[in-house]
Design a protein around this motif. Sequence first.
Motif, PDB file in Angstrom:
ATOM      1  N   ALA A  31       0.838  -1.194   0.000  1.00 31.44           N
ATOM      2  CA  ALA A  31       0.000   0.000   0.000  1.00 31.44           C
ATOM      3  C   ALA A  31       0.877   1.250   0.000  1.00 31.44           C
ATOM      4  O   ALA A  31       2.026   1.218   0.437  1.00 31.44           O
ATOM      5  CB  ALA A  31      -0.906  -0.012   1.231  1.00 31.44           C
ATOM      6  N   ASP A  32       0.320   2.352  -0.497  1.00 31.72           N
ATOM      7  CA  ASP A  32       1.117   3.574  -0.525  1.00 31.72           C
ATOM      8  C   ASP A  32       0.764   4.525   0.613  1.00 31.72           C
ATOM      9  O   ASP A  32       1.188   5.673   0.623  1.00 31.72           O
ATOM     10  CB  ASP A  32       1.004   4.285  -1.874  1.00 31.72           C
ATOM     11  CG  ASP A  32      -0.371   4.873  -2.121  1.00 31.72           C
ATOM     12  OD1 ASP A  32      -1.309   4.558  -1.362  1.00 31.72           O
ATOM     13  OD2 ASP A  32      -0.507   5.666  -3.069  1.00 31.72           O
ATOM     14  N   THR A  33      -0.026   4.050   1.577  1.00 26.55           N
ATOM     15  CA  THR A  33      -0.223   4.793   2.817  1.00 26.55           C
ATOM     16  C   THR A  33      -0.011   3.832   3.983  1.00 26.55           C
ATOM     17  O   THR A  33      -0.324   2.645   3.884  1.00 26.55           O
ATOM     18  CB  THR A  33      -1.626   5.415   2.916  1.00 26.55           C
ATOM     19  OG1 THR A  33      -2.610   4.381   2.854  1.00 26.55           O
ATOM     20  CG2 THR A  33      -1.859   6.419   1.806  1.00 26.55           C
ATOM     21  N   GLN A  38       2.072   1.060  11.387  1.00 30.32           N
ATOM     22  CA  GLN A  38       3.147   0.841  10.410  1.00 30.32           C
ATOM     23  C   GLN A  38       4.061   2.051  10.250  1.00 30.32           C
ATOM     24  O   GLN A  38       5.160   1.924   9.724  1.00 30.32           O
ATOM     25  CB  GLN A  38       2.540   0.494   9.049  1.00 30.32           C
ATOM     26  CG  GLN A  38       1.767  -0.813   9.033  1.00 30.32           C
ATOM     27  CD  GLN A  38       0.907  -0.956   7.785  1.00 30.32           C
ATOM     28  OE1 GLN A  38       0.550   0.042   7.142  1.00 30.32           O
ATOM     29  NE2 GLN A  38       0.558  -2.183   7.428  1.00 30.32           N
ATOM     30  N   PHE A  39       3.624   3.218  10.687  1.00 33.38           N
ATOM     31  CA  PHE A  39       4.383   4.453  10.486  1.00 33.38           C
ATOM     32  C   PHE A  39       5.634   4.449  11.359  1.00 33.38           C
ATOM     33  O   PHE A  39       5.590   4.107  12.542  1.00 33.38           O
ATOM     34  CB  PHE A  39       3.507   5.651  10.856  1.00 33.38           C
ATOM     35  CG  PHE A  39       3.893   6.921  10.150  1.00 33.38           C
ATOM     36  CD1 PHE A  39       3.172   7.367   9.063  1.00 33.38           C
ATOM     37  CD2 PHE A  39       4.977   7.674  10.576  1.00 33.38           C
ATOM     38  CE1 PHE A  39       3.510   8.545   8.406  1.00 33.38           C
ATOM     39  CE2 PHE A  39       5.325   8.841   9.938  1.00 33.38           C
ATOM     40  CZ  PHE A  39       4.596   9.284   8.850  1.00 33.38           C
ATOM     41  N   LYS A  83      -1.386  14.663   1.002  1.00 36.45           N
ATOM     42  CA  LYS A  83      -0.719  13.368   1.044  1.00 36.45           C
ATOM     43  C   LYS A  83       0.780  13.627   1.027  1.00 36.45           C
ATOM     44  O   LYS A  83       1.312  14.169   0.055  1.00 36.45           O
ATOM     45  CB  LYS A  83      -1.127  12.504  -0.145  1.00 36.45           C
ATOM     46  CG  LYS A  83      -0.673  11.051  -0.043  1.00 36.45           C
ATOM     47  CD  LYS A  83      -1.193  10.250  -1.219  1.00 36.45           C
ATOM     48  CE  LYS A  83      -0.836   8.782  -1.103  1.00 36.45           C
ATOM     49  NZ  LYS A  83      -1.320   8.002  -2.270  1.00 36.45           N
ATOM     50  N   VAL A  84       1.448  13.255   2.111  1.00 33.83           N
ATOM     51  CA  VAL A  84       2.845  13.628   2.296  1.00 33.83           C
ATOM     52  C   VAL A  84       3.647  12.415   2.762  1.00 33.83           C
ATOM     53  O   VAL A  84       3.224  11.680   3.658  1.00 33.83           O
ATOM     54  CB  VAL A  84       2.982  14.754   3.345  1.00 33.83           C
ATOM     55  CG1 VAL A  84       4.447  15.114   3.571  1.00 33.83           C
ATOM     56  CG2 VAL A  84       2.187  15.980   2.917  1.00 33.83           C
ATOM     57  N   GLY A 113       1.073   9.200   4.287  1.00 33.01           N
ATOM     58  CA  GLY A 113      -0.362   9.117   4.464  1.00 33.01           C
ATOM     59  C   GLY A 113      -0.973  10.493   4.267  1.00 33.01           C
ATOM     60  O   GLY A 113      -0.316  11.429   3.794  1.00 33.01           O
ATOM     61  N   TYR A 114      -2.256  10.610   4.647  1.00 39.59           N
ATOM     62  CA  TYR A 114      -2.991  11.853   4.459  1.00 39.59           C
ATOM     63  C   TYR A 114      -3.048  12.646   5.766  1.00 39.59           C
ATOM     64  O   TYR A 114      -3.550  12.149   6.778  1.00 39.59           O
ATOM     65  CB  TYR A 114      -4.418  11.547   3.990  1.00 39.59           C
ATOM     66  CG  TYR A 114      -4.488  10.968   2.593  1.00 39.59           C
ATOM     67  CD1 TYR A 114      -4.577  11.787   1.481  1.00 39.59           C
ATOM     68  CD2 TYR A 114      -4.465   9.578   2.407  1.00 39.59           C
ATOM     69  CE1 TYR A 114      -4.648  11.254   0.200  1.00 39.59           C
ATOM     70  CE2 TYR A 114      -4.529   9.046   1.130  1.00 39.59           C
ATOM     71  CZ  TYR A 114      -4.622   9.885   0.033  1.00 39.59           C
ATOM     72  OH  TYR A 114      -4.689   9.352  -1.231  1.00 39.59           O
TER      73      TYR A 114
END
Length: 354
Positions: A31-33, A38-39, A83-84, A113-114
């Motif tokens: 996923a791209d977020t 997970q951060f 989204k950064v 993420g957003y």
Amino acid sequence: MPERKFTVKPSLTTRGLLPENQETPLEFLQADTMNNYQFFRRNHFEYPALNQASYRLLLGGLIKQPVSLSLQDLYRFPARTLKVALECAGNKRGFFEPKAFGEQWGKGAISQGYWRGVPLANILDLTGFSSHAEEIVIKGYDHGGRKDSDKTYPYARSLPLEKALHLDTIIAYEYNGQPLSYKHGYPLRLIVPGWYAMASVKWVRQISVIGTAFNGPFQANDYMYYPNKETDEGAFPVTVQNVNSTIQSPQDMEEVSGRRHRIRGIAWTGQGSITRVEISLDDGVSWNEAAFHASSSPYEWVSWQYEWKPDRAGEYSILSKATDSTGRTQERKAFWNRKGYGYNAMDHVKVRVH
């Protein structure tokens, strides 16, 4: 009896516990977020104690009158969602040669993420700040001692006025549509898109307008590029993210079978946008263009892939190289600096094909 299915969730990679520093398991995510778990986590001190009921954001310094805002006050401002990709300045530090002291991050000190919040400029507009203003200092609630001093310091950073007033520099209160998690800056976190994440101060406590250069230790000592191993000559500040790329699959020293493989990864930059991602299968002798879709936000990474049909069994040395719209590109060797910031050499994995 029905067959049980188990879902394996990759864990963060621990680099330190007191304070907590952990990497995103980037190689295992598609996923791209990233969700809150997970951060990646980067801390200089232990987590601060906060009282939500009495929380106020304070503004002071070169302003007409002090301002104190509650969370409800902030929620009434027009908001922006961005989204950064946030990247620790020490991401990939463990790959520097010679080694640099500090947390030996691999590839996972980056997540995205957003973020939703209020432009810092809109908050500063309330203050009627002085025409002599030069920088905006943002101070967090986290604080503690440093190994180079016997004093206690808060984590604080400044932004030049131009960057602070950019409408994409926001005081965020949500991540992926939910209130910020405690470990990622609740209730308020500064988000400075395009800059390394040391600028995105967590647990924001106070914003001050100053007319000189801020010289706190996390500005004047840390987060500086020191090109010289012995002296501070030629030092300059860490700010904009370098152009970079990471190979997520295959992983380094992996053994793979078959004659068809998908090489995939991500690429990002703090200036402009990614315009090209190239893959070498022969240690840089020749290059092939990878496929990717241009991002809708200038601050997010692009996901790329390359369909590979190896023509033989054996060992391969794979490189990835990204280029952005400003002409910046990855080199074979990273710019070495004493504190190990901004690593952006071409990514490199070795694999064996059976």
